[in-house]
Design an enzyme around this catalytic site. Structure first.
Site, PDB file in Angstrom:
ATOM      1  N   ALA A   7       0.835  -1.194   0.000  1.00 12.14           N
ATOM      2  CA  ALA A   7       0.000   0.000   0.000  1.00 12.14           C
ATOM      3  C   ALA A   7       0.874   1.249   0.000  1.00 12.14           C
ATOM      4  CB  ALA A   7      -0.910   0.001   1.224  1.00 12.14           C
ATOM      5  N   HIS A   8       0.238   2.371  -0.223  1.00 12.56           N
ATOM      6  CA  HIS A   8       0.914   3.663  -0.164  1.00 12.56           C
ATOM      7  C   HIS A   8       1.354   3.961   1.268  1.00 12.56           C
ATOM      8  CE1 HIS A   8      -1.291   3.994  -3.946  1.00 12.56           C
ATOM      9  NE2 HIS A   8      -0.426   4.933  -4.283  1.00 12.56           N
ATOM     10  N   GLY A   9       2.542   4.537   1.399  1.00 12.71           N
ATOM     11  CA  GLY A   9       3.058   4.899   2.718  1.00 12.71           C
ATOM     12  C   GLY A   9       3.280   3.666   3.579  1.00 12.71           C
TER      13      GLY A   9
END
Length: 143
Positions: A7-9
């Site tokens: 996922a992002h981050g």
């Protein structure tokens, strides 16, 4: 079945940490974060590195956050033409708990079968579940 959570981050890492509070350590799960400065090619290389370390016939399921985001796009390009792999979007704590539970209960499940087993009921409205709780809108006989 191996799980790759991406996922992002730091979302993937923290969702897995939270799921660990429910299940304890989760086996056969790898986390791939996606931070500023990286791109889909970076992710594909990291996915490939993980997959190269798995058995050739191992089922692999990617759980990613956003449809069309870089973690999804890289996973999608990785699983194309691979019967033993699939990608599911919408990563959340309830989804991960559901997937880990499914995998635990059905040890021989194929990656492509997991989606059909998910409840898909991760978003709920308390008011809709309980019915209308606004007393002004209720009839006198409902009070």
């Amino acid at each position: 079945m191996k799980l790759i959570v991406s996922a992002h981050g730091m979302l993937a890492k923290e969702v897995v940490n939270s799921a660990g509070m429910v299940f304890g350590a989760i086996d056969d799960l790898d986390i791939v974060t996606f931070v500023p400065g990286e791109n889909a090619e970076t992710l594909k290389a990291r996915y490939k590195e993980l997959i190269d370390g798995y058995k050739e016939d191992e089922e692999i399921l990617f759980l990613v956050d956003l449809f069309g985001g870089s973690p999804y796009n890289a996973a999608f390009e990785t699983v194309i033409g691979q019967d033993r792999m699939d990608v599911i979007t919408g990563l959340s704590l309830p989804m991960l708990i559901d997937v880990v539970g499914i995998r635990t209960m059905e040890e021989d499940i194929k990656a492509g079968e997991v989606y059909d087993k998910l409840s898909g009921d991760y978003v709920k409205s308390c008011k809709k579940l309980l019915g209308n709780t606004n007393e002004d809108e209720m009839e006198d006989d409902e009070l």
